[in-house]
Write a protein that holds these residues in place. Structure first.
Motif, PDB file in Angstrom:
ATOM      1  N   PHE A 196       0.712  -1.391   0.311  1.00 37.11           N
ATOM      2  CA  PHE A 196      -0.102   0.456  -0.015  1.00 37.11           C
ATOM      3  C   PHE A 196       1.017   0.760  -0.044  1.00 37.11           C
ATOM      4  N   TYR A 217      -4.868   4.718   1.528  1.00 35.32           N
ATOM      5  CA  TYR A 217      -3.458   4.553   0.754  1.00 35.32           C
ATOM      6  C   TYR A 217      -4.320   3.586  -0.358  1.00 35.32           C
ATOM      7  N   HIS A 218      -2.917   3.372  -1.338  1.00 40.13           N
ATOM      8  CA  HIS A 218      -4.495   2.064  -2.305  1.00 40.13           C
ATOM      9  C   HIS A 218      -2.738   1.384  -2.874  1.00 40.13           C
ATOM     10  N   ARG A 219      -3.270   0.178  -3.684  1.00 34.78           N
ATOM     11  CA  ARG A 219      -2.777  -1.159  -3.689  1.00 34.78           C
ATOM     12  C   ARG A 219      -2.467  -1.079  -4.828  1.00 34.78           C
ATOM     13  N   THR A 237      -8.086  -0.829  -4.684  1.00 37.08           N
ATOM     14  CA  THR A 237      -8.410  -1.578  -3.241  1.00 37.08           C
ATOM     15  C   THR A 237      -7.153  -0.222  -2.737  1.00 37.08           C
ATOM     16  N   GLY A 276      -7.209   1.126   1.410  1.00 41.78           N
ATOM     17  CA  GLY A 276      -7.018   0.723   2.479  1.00 41.78           C
ATOM     18  C   GLY A 276      -7.387   1.943   3.573  1.00 41.78           C
ATOM     19  N   TRP A 310      -6.805  -2.581  10.335  1.00 38.07           N
ATOM     20  CA  TRP A 310      -6.560  -2.245   9.240  1.00 38.07           C
ATOM     21  C   TRP A 310      -7.581  -2.176   8.112  1.00 38.07           C
ATOM     22  N   GLU A 367     -10.228  -2.773   3.651  1.00 40.43           N
ATOM     23  CA  GLU A 367      -9.103  -2.257   3.084  1.00 40.43           C
ATOM     24  C   GLU A 367     -10.558  -2.516   1.949  1.00 40.43           C
ATOM     25  N   VAL A 414     -12.824  -2.700  -1.517  1.00 43.45           N
ATOM     26  CA  VAL A 414     -12.244  -2.685  -2.789  1.00 43.45           C
ATOM     27  C   VAL A 414     -13.602  -3.319  -3.572  1.00 43.45           C
TER      28      VAL A 414
END
Length: 139
Positions: free
Chosen positions: A11, A27-29, A36, A38, A97, A99, A101
């Motif tokens: 992330f 945050y992103h992945r 996704t 977070g 945390w 997440e 999606v």
């Protein structure tokens, strides 16, 4: 991941609005196959029971749906939330945390339909459906 406030591997911070930064940032992945995002649930996000406030989770879903839709369109269009429904399925403790999606189900000329699944660890804690107005860039 190490430490209670660490961001999970993969992330990265996502530049966003001052409002979302005030909530602790998003945050992103980028390597994920889906959109996704977070966030860490902090004490400032807690309700009187010491768990994530429903309003915080709703805000997180709204932001993730909007960012996912904008990324999927990739044409400079903006979005504005028209309607959102959210099912709260399980509580989320401070320190966890989450997440988010986002799946973009349909992009139309004037609307974008999305769904968002929120997990904490391996638990599905919320799911939402967000319909966004598509705001095309002025030409």
């Amino acid at each position: 991941m190490s430490g209670g406030n660490a961001v999970p591997e993969g992330f990265v911070p996502l530049p966003t609005s001052a409002f979302v930064e005030h909530l602790g940032g998003l945050y992103h992945r980028p390597e994920a196959p889906e959109h996704t995002f977070g966030m860490r649930v902090g004490p400032e996000h807690a309700n009187v029971r010491g768990r994530a406030h429903g309003g915080f989770l709703a805000t997180a879903v709204d932001v993730a749906a909007s960012r996912g839709a904008r990324a999927a369109m990739a044409d400079g269009s903006g979005v504005s939330t028209m309607t959102m429904t959210l099912d709260y399925l399980a509580p989320v403790d401070v320190g966890e945390w989450i997440e988010l999606v986002t799946t973009v189900d349909r992009i139309g000329g004037r609307t974008v339909f999305t769904t968002c699944r929120v997990t904490a660890g391996d638990r599905l804690v919320a799911r939402g459906s967000v319909i966004l107005a598509r705001l095309r860039p002025r030409g």
